[in-house]
Design an enzyme around this catalytic site. Structure first.
Site, PDB file in Angstrom:
ATOM      1  N   GLY A  54     -58.834 -37.033 -39.387  1.00 12.62           N
ATOM      2  CA  GLY A  54     -57.775 -36.602 -38.362  1.00 12.62           C
ATOM      3  C   GLY A  54     -57.284 -37.957 -37.815  1.00 12.62           C
ATOM      4  N   GLY A  55     -57.700 -39.214 -38.305  1.00 13.02           N
ATOM      5  CA  GLY A  55     -56.955 -40.369 -38.194  1.00 13.02           C
ATOM      6  C   GLY A  55     -55.576 -40.554 -38.399  1.00 13.02           C
ATOM      7  CD  GLU A  68     -56.068 -34.399 -43.531  1.00 13.62           C
ATOM      8  OE1 GLU A  68     -55.422 -35.600 -43.984  1.00 13.62           O
ATOM      9  OE2 GLU A  68     -56.850 -34.557 -42.416  1.00 13.62           O
ATOM     10  CB  SER A  99     -54.869 -46.062 -46.572  1.00 14.40           C
ATOM     11  OG  SER A  99     -56.282 -45.810 -46.076  1.00 14.40           O
ATOM     12  CB  THR A 100     -58.404 -43.030 -49.339  1.00 12.01           C
ATOM     13  OG1 THR A 100     -59.073 -44.055 -48.337  1.00 12.01           O
ATOM     14  CG2 THR A 100     -59.311 -43.008 -50.554  1.00 12.01           C
TER      15      THR A 100
END
Length: 234
Positions: A107-108, A115, A40-41
């Site tokens: 890792g959510g 990444e 989201s960020t």
């Protein structure tokens, strides 16, 4: 286990995430190869990069997931690959938790393997978080991407290290989450992690574990707060 949901029902948290992303994007300059994270960020950062690209900013982006690739394409940001550009100038990404030593757990969104690859290819790793993600000691569960064939072996290894493994199940499909790489994710709860570097080494040694979510090479974090953005640097 801690709540790993990226869903944000609080307007203040959304504003903090967006503020941290806008602050981090100011580091981007013409000609850069930019790694873009997932979540989201990171989505706020991609939207701002799209606005700047529409205004003439000349960059190439390496996405870390199908999600970030699709968002970048929607924003008409030029996309490249690690094969074409193995050296990345900067990566912008979010985090599930980060301590004052700039050690993060990610890792959510189940994208931590790509990444981490992008982070290690980058000259500078910049994370963007709301203030609740910054903690004195890491205690978030650690995501581990695993070969489906080796799931039970990795779970046994996690237990031997004192952790509690849980196979991550999908929310809108039957069965487990499957990563963009075709693997499963185990979320391992170790309680408070006193020595993240040691745990990182121990998890790296587990046969069948592809990659885990402890990030030790963060250079800078932009923290959205009610009073503006604070920046921590290594």
């Amino acid at each position: 286990m801690k709540d790993r949901s990226s869903h944000d029902t609080g307007g203040s948290k959304s504003r903090e995430k967006e503020a941290s992303a806008l602050s981090a994007v100011t580091l981007i300059a013409d000609g850069m190869i930019v790694g873009i994270g997932t979540g989201s960020t990171a989505a706020y950062a991609i939207a701002e990069l799209g606005r700047l690209v529409a205004g003439g900013l000349d960059i190439l982006c390496v996405p870390t997931s199908y999600q970030s690739e699709m968002l970048a394409a929607q924003q008409k940001i030029s996309i490249t690959t690690l094969l074409e550009h193995p050296e990345i100038d900067i990566v912008l990404d979010g985090a599930d938790q980060i301590d004052r030593n700039l050690v993060a757990i990610k890792g959510g969104g189940a994208a931590h393997t790509r990444e981490k690859v992008i982070a290690h290819a980058a000259s500078k790793v910049v994370l963007m978080v709301d203030h609740e993600k910054v903690v004195p000691g890491l205690d978030h569960e650690v995501p581990i991407e695993v070969l489906p064939y080796a799931r039970t072996l990795v779970e046994r290894g996690v237990r031997a290290l004192g952790g509690i493994p849980e196979l991550r199940m999908a929310a809108r499909k039957d069965g487990p989450v499957v990563t963009d790489n075709g693997n499963f994710v185990i979320d391992a709860d170790f309680g408070t992690i006193d020595d993240p570097a040691r745990l990182s080494d121990e998890l790296n040694a587990l046969v069948g574990a592809i990659e885990h979510g402890i990030f030790l090479n963060v250079d800078e974090v932009h923290i959205g707060t009610s009073d503006g953005v604070k920046v921590l640097k290594r």
